[in-house]
Design a protein around this motif. Sequence first.
Motif, PDB file in Angstrom:
ATOM      1  N   CYS A   1      -1.193   2.020  -9.606  1.00 56.34           N
ATOM      2  CA  CYS A   1      -2.168   1.428  -8.504  1.00 56.34           C
ATOM      3  C   CYS A   1      -2.556   2.325  -7.558  1.00 56.34           C
ATOM      4  O   CYS A   1      -2.204   3.135  -7.055  1.00 56.34           O
ATOM      5  CB  CYS A   1      -1.163   0.459  -7.984  1.00 56.34           C
ATOM      6  SG  CYS A   1      -0.668  -1.000  -8.912  1.00 56.34           S
TER       7      CYS A   1
ATOM      8  N   SER B   1      -1.490   7.393  -5.109  1.00 59.39           N
ATOM      9  CA  SER B   1      -1.078   6.265  -5.921  1.00 59.39           C
ATOM     10  C   SER B   1       0.375   6.143  -6.093  1.00 59.39           C
ATOM     11  O   SER B   1       1.086   7.034  -6.088  1.00 59.39           O
ATOM     12  CB  SER B   1      -2.073   6.144  -7.173  1.00 59.39           C
ATOM     13  OG  SER B   1      -1.611   7.444  -7.930  1.00 59.39           O
TER      14      SER B   1
ATOM     15  N   TYR C   1       5.187  -2.534   2.215  1.00 54.52           N
ATOM     16  CA  TYR C   1       5.116  -3.808   1.732  1.00 54.52           C
ATOM     17  C   TYR C   1       5.739  -5.173   2.303  1.00 54.52           C
ATOM     18  O   TYR C   1       6.154  -5.045   3.475  1.00 54.52           O
ATOM     19  CB  TYR C   1       5.977  -3.476   0.360  1.00 54.52           C
ATOM     20  CG  TYR C   1       7.641  -3.471   0.654  1.00 54.52           C
ATOM     21  CD1 TYR C   1       8.194  -4.806   0.577  1.00 54.52           C
ATOM     22  CD2 TYR C   1       8.059  -2.256   0.733  1.00 54.52           C
ATOM     23  CE1 TYR C   1       9.828  -4.464   0.857  1.00 54.52           C
ATOM     24  CE2 TYR C   1       9.511  -2.019   1.089  1.00 54.52           C
ATOM     25  CZ  TYR C   1      10.157  -3.140   0.725  1.00 54.52           C
ATOM     26  OH  TYR C   1      11.620  -2.924   1.357  1.00 54.52           O
TER      27      TYR C   1
ATOM     28  N   SER D   1      -3.164   2.270  -4.733  1.00 52.60           N
ATOM     29  CA  SER D   1      -2.693   1.552  -3.422  1.00 52.60           C
ATOM     30  C   SER D   1      -2.908   2.523  -2.263  1.00 52.60           C
ATOM     31  O   SER D   1      -2.710   1.916  -1.027  1.00 52.60           O
ATOM     32  CB  SER D   1      -1.045   1.016  -3.458  1.00 52.60           C
ATOM     33  OG  SER D   1      -0.492   2.113  -4.098  1.00 52.60           O
ATOM     34  N   HIS D   2      -3.249   3.558  -2.238  1.00 52.53           N
ATOM     35  CA  HIS D   2      -3.702   4.405  -1.111  1.00 52.53           C
ATOM     36  C   HIS D   2      -4.883   3.981  -0.702  1.00 52.53           C
ATOM     37  O   HIS D   2      -5.413   4.478   0.297  1.00 52.53           O
ATOM     38  CB  HIS D   2      -3.353   5.962  -1.476  1.00 52.53           C
ATOM     39  CG  HIS D   2      -4.154   6.618  -2.511  1.00 52.53           C
ATOM     40  ND1 HIS D   2      -4.290   5.913  -3.941  1.00 52.53           N
ATOM     41  CD2 HIS D   2      -5.266   7.486  -2.732  1.00 52.53           C
ATOM     42  CE1 HIS D   2      -5.088   6.388  -4.631  1.00 52.53           C
ATOM     43  NE2 HIS D   2      -5.596   7.186  -4.103  1.00 52.53           N
TER      44      HIS D   2
ATOM     45  N   GLU E   1      -6.824   0.735  -1.625  1.00 53.40           N
ATOM     46  CA  GLU E   1      -6.747  -0.639  -1.153  1.00 53.40           C
ATOM     47  C   GLU E   1      -5.526  -0.948  -1.473  1.00 53.40           C
ATOM     48  O   GLU E   1      -4.497  -0.807  -2.005  1.00 53.40           O
ATOM     49  CB  GLU E   1      -7.764  -1.288  -2.235  1.00 53.40           C
ATOM     50  CG  GLU E   1      -7.120  -1.214  -3.556  1.00 53.40           C
ATOM     51  CD  GLU E   1      -8.087  -1.734  -4.731  1.00 53.40           C
ATOM     52  OE1 GLU E   1      -8.782  -2.771  -4.299  1.00 53.40           O
ATOM     53  OE2 GLU E   1      -8.157  -1.371  -5.981  1.00 53.40           O
ATOM     54  N   THR E   2      -5.347  -2.141  -0.556  1.00 56.38           N
ATOM     55  CA  THR E   2      -4.064  -2.906  -0.471  1.00 56.38           C
ATOM     56  C   THR E   2      -3.999  -4.020  -1.770  1.00 56.38           C
ATOM     57  O   THR E   2      -4.623  -4.493  -2.444  1.00 56.38           O
ATOM     58  CB  THR E   2      -4.221  -4.061   0.895  1.00 56.38           C
ATOM     59  OG1 THR E   2      -4.296  -3.132   1.924  1.00 56.38           O
ATOM     60  CG2 THR E   2      -2.761  -4.609   0.900  1.00 56.38           C
ATOM     61  N   ILE E   3      -2.772  -3.806  -2.206  1.00 51.03           N
ATOM     62  CA  ILE E   3      -2.541  -4.546  -3.805  1.00 51.03           C
ATOM     63  C   ILE E   3      -1.809  -5.752  -3.445  1.00 51.03           C
ATOM     64  O   ILE E   3      -0.763  -5.580  -2.767  1.00 51.03           O
ATOM     65  CB  ILE E   3      -1.563  -3.641  -4.670  1.00 51.03           C
ATOM     66  CG1 ILE E   3      -2.385  -2.165  -4.928  1.00 51.03           C
ATOM     67  CG2 ILE E   3      -1.461  -4.399  -5.911  1.00 51.03           C
ATOM     68  CD1 ILE E   3      -3.556  -2.106  -5.499  1.00 51.03           C
ATOM     69  N   ARG E   4      -2.466  -6.983  -3.871  1.00 46.42           N
ATOM     70  CA  ARG E   4      -1.718  -8.150  -3.736  1.00 46.42           C
ATOM     71  C   ARG E   4      -1.288  -8.719  -5.163  1.00 46.42           C
ATOM     72  O   ARG E   4      -2.327  -8.764  -6.129  1.00 46.42           O
ATOM     73  CB  ARG E   4      -2.715  -9.119  -3.044  1.00 46.42           C
ATOM     74  CG  ARG E   4      -3.208  -8.603  -1.554  1.00 46.42           C
ATOM     75  CD  ARG E   4      -4.420  -9.574  -1.148  1.00 46.42           C
ATOM     76  NE  ARG E   4      -4.495  -8.979   0.092  1.00 46.42           N
ATOM     77  CZ  ARG E   4      -4.252  -9.349   1.419  1.00 46.42           C
ATOM     78  NH1 ARG E   4      -3.286 -10.188   1.648  1.00 46.42           N
ATOM     79  NH2 ARG E   4      -4.696  -8.562   2.202  1.00 46.42           N
TER      80      ARG E   4
ATOM     81  N   SER F   1       0.656  -1.098  -0.009  1.00 46.74           N
ATOM     82  CA  SER F   1       0.154  -0.120   0.097  1.00 46.74           C
ATOM     83  C   SER F   1       0.996   1.102   0.125  1.00 46.74           C
ATOM     84  O   SER F   1       2.096   1.227   0.193  1.00 46.74           O
ATOM     85  CB  SER F   1      -1.054  -0.108   1.258  1.00 46.74           C
ATOM     86  OG  SER F   1      -0.084   0.115   2.295  1.00 46.74           O
ATOM     87  N   SER F   2       0.379   2.375  -0.366  1.00 45.24           N
ATOM     88  CA  SER F   2       0.953   3.616  -0.309  1.00 45.24           C
ATOM     89  C   SER F   2       0.257   4.691   0.235  1.00 45.24           C
ATOM     90  O   SER F   2      -0.993   4.504   0.286  1.00 45.24           O
ATOM     91  CB  SER F   2       1.441   3.963  -1.595  1.00 45.24           C
ATOM     92  OG  SER F   2       0.256   4.327  -2.557  1.00 45.24           O
TER      93      SER F   2
END
Length: 98
Positions: free
Chosen positions: A45, A18, A82, A47-48, A50-53, A13-14
Amino acid sequence: VTEMGLTISWIFSSDPKSISFSVVYQESEDTPLDQCKVLIPMTRCNSHKETIRGQVKVRNAGIYTLIFDNTFSRFVSKRVFYHLAVERPVIYDGSDFP
Protein backbone atom coordinates in the motif's frame (compact mmCIF):
# COMPACT_ATOMS: atom_id res chain seq x y z
CA VAL A 1 -15.06 -11.31 17.49
CA THR A 2 -17.96 -13.21 19.03
CA GLU A 3 -20.91 -11.78 17.05
CA MET A 4 -21.79 -12.11 13.39
CA GLY A 5 -22.98 -9.05 11.45
CA LEU A 6 -20.46 -6.63 12.92
CA THR A 7 -18.11 -4.59 10.72
CA ILE A 8 -14.36 -4.34 11.34
CA SER A 9 -13.00 -1.14 9.81
CA TRP A 10 -9.56 0.41 9.64
CA ILE A 11 -7.75 3.56 8.58
CA PHE A 12 -3.96 3.68 8.41
CA SER A 13 -0.96 5.52 7.04
CA SER A 14 2.79 4.87 7.22
CA ASP A 15 5.92 6.96 7.42
CA PRO A 16 8.25 6.87 5.59
CA LYS A 17 7.36 4.92 2.45
CA SER A 18 4.92 2.07 1.84
CA ILE A 19 3.84 -0.90 3.96
CA SER A 20 2.18 -4.23 3.12
CA PHE A 21 -1.22 -5.08 4.60
CA SER A 22 -3.38 -8.19 4.90
CA VAL A 23 -6.44 -9.48 6.80
CA VAL A 24 -6.65 -13.11 7.92
CA TYR A 25 -9.51 -15.03 9.57
CA GLN A 26 -8.87 -17.81 12.10
CA GLU A 27 -11.77 -19.90 13.41
CA SER A 28 -10.11 -20.31 16.84
CA GLU A 29 -6.73 -20.01 18.51
CA ASP A 30 -6.27 -23.76 17.92
CA THR A 31 -6.60 -23.40 14.12
CA PRO A 32 -3.15 -23.87 12.52
CA LEU A 33 -1.92 -20.74 10.72
CA ASP A 34 -1.70 -22.61 7.41
CA GLN A 35 -5.44 -23.29 7.63
CA CYS A 36 -6.45 -19.67 8.18
CA LYS A 37 -8.58 -17.99 5.53
CA VAL A 38 -7.00 -14.98 3.82
CA LEU A 39 -9.71 -12.33 3.50
CA ILE A 40 -7.44 -9.67 1.99
CA PRO A 41 -4.20 -10.96 0.44
CA MET A 42 -0.90 -9.28 1.35
CA THR A 43 -0.89 -6.06 -0.67
CA ARG A 44 1.72 -3.32 -0.81
CA CYS A 45 0.00 0.00 0.00
CA ASN A 46 1.21 3.51 -0.81
CA SER A 47 0.08 4.50 2.66
CA HIS A 48 2.81 7.13 2.87
CA LYS A 49 1.05 9.04 0.05
CA GLU A 50 -2.61 8.48 0.97
CA THR A 51 -4.62 7.22 3.93
CA ILE A 52 -5.81 3.64 3.41
CA ARG A 53 -9.36 2.80 4.50
CA GLY A 54 -11.18 -0.50 4.45
CA GLN A 55 -13.58 -2.83 6.18
CA VAL A 56 -14.71 -6.44 6.39
CA LYS A 57 -18.08 -7.75 7.48
CA VAL A 58 -17.95 -10.38 10.22
CA ARG A 59 -19.63 -13.46 8.74
CA ASN A 60 -18.33 -15.91 11.36
CA ALA A 61 -17.22 -15.59 14.96
CA GLY A 62 -13.46 -16.00 15.35
CA ILE A 63 -10.15 -14.18 15.24
CA TYR A 64 -9.65 -11.51 12.60
CA THR A 65 -5.99 -10.46 12.32
CA LEU A 66 -4.88 -7.29 10.55
CA ILE A 67 -1.25 -7.66 9.47
CA PHE A 68 1.10 -4.76 8.77
CA ASP A 69 4.22 -6.19 7.12
CA ASN A 70 7.53 -4.47 6.43
CA THR A 71 9.66 -7.53 5.60
CA PHE A 72 10.22 -6.34 2.01
CA SER A 73 12.11 -3.31 3.34
CA ARG A 74 15.50 -4.45 4.54
CA PHE A 75 16.94 -1.08 5.59
CA VAL A 76 14.01 1.28 6.25
CA SER A 77 11.93 0.92 9.39
CA LYS A 78 8.40 2.37 9.34
CA ARG A 79 5.89 3.89 11.69
CA VAL A 80 2.26 2.94 11.16
CA PHE A 81 -0.54 5.21 12.37
CA TYR A 82 -3.86 3.38 12.57
CA HIS A 83 -7.40 3.41 13.89
CA LEU A 84 -9.38 0.17 14.19
CA ALA A 85 -13.07 -0.14 15.00
CA VAL A 86 -15.58 -2.94 15.45
CA GLU A 87 -19.06 -1.59 14.85
CA ARG A 88 -22.59 -2.89 15.01
CA PRO A 89 -24.67 -1.86 11.97
CA VAL A 90 -27.23 0.87 12.50
CA ILE A 91 -30.69 -0.47 11.73
CA TYR A 92 -33.24 2.19 10.87
CA ASP A 93 -36.70 1.27 12.10
CA GLY A 94 -38.52 4.38 10.84
CA SER A 95 -39.57 5.40 14.36
CA ASP A 96 -38.61 9.06 13.87
CA PHE A 97 -40.76 9.42 10.74
CA PRO A 98 -43.92 11.50 11.43
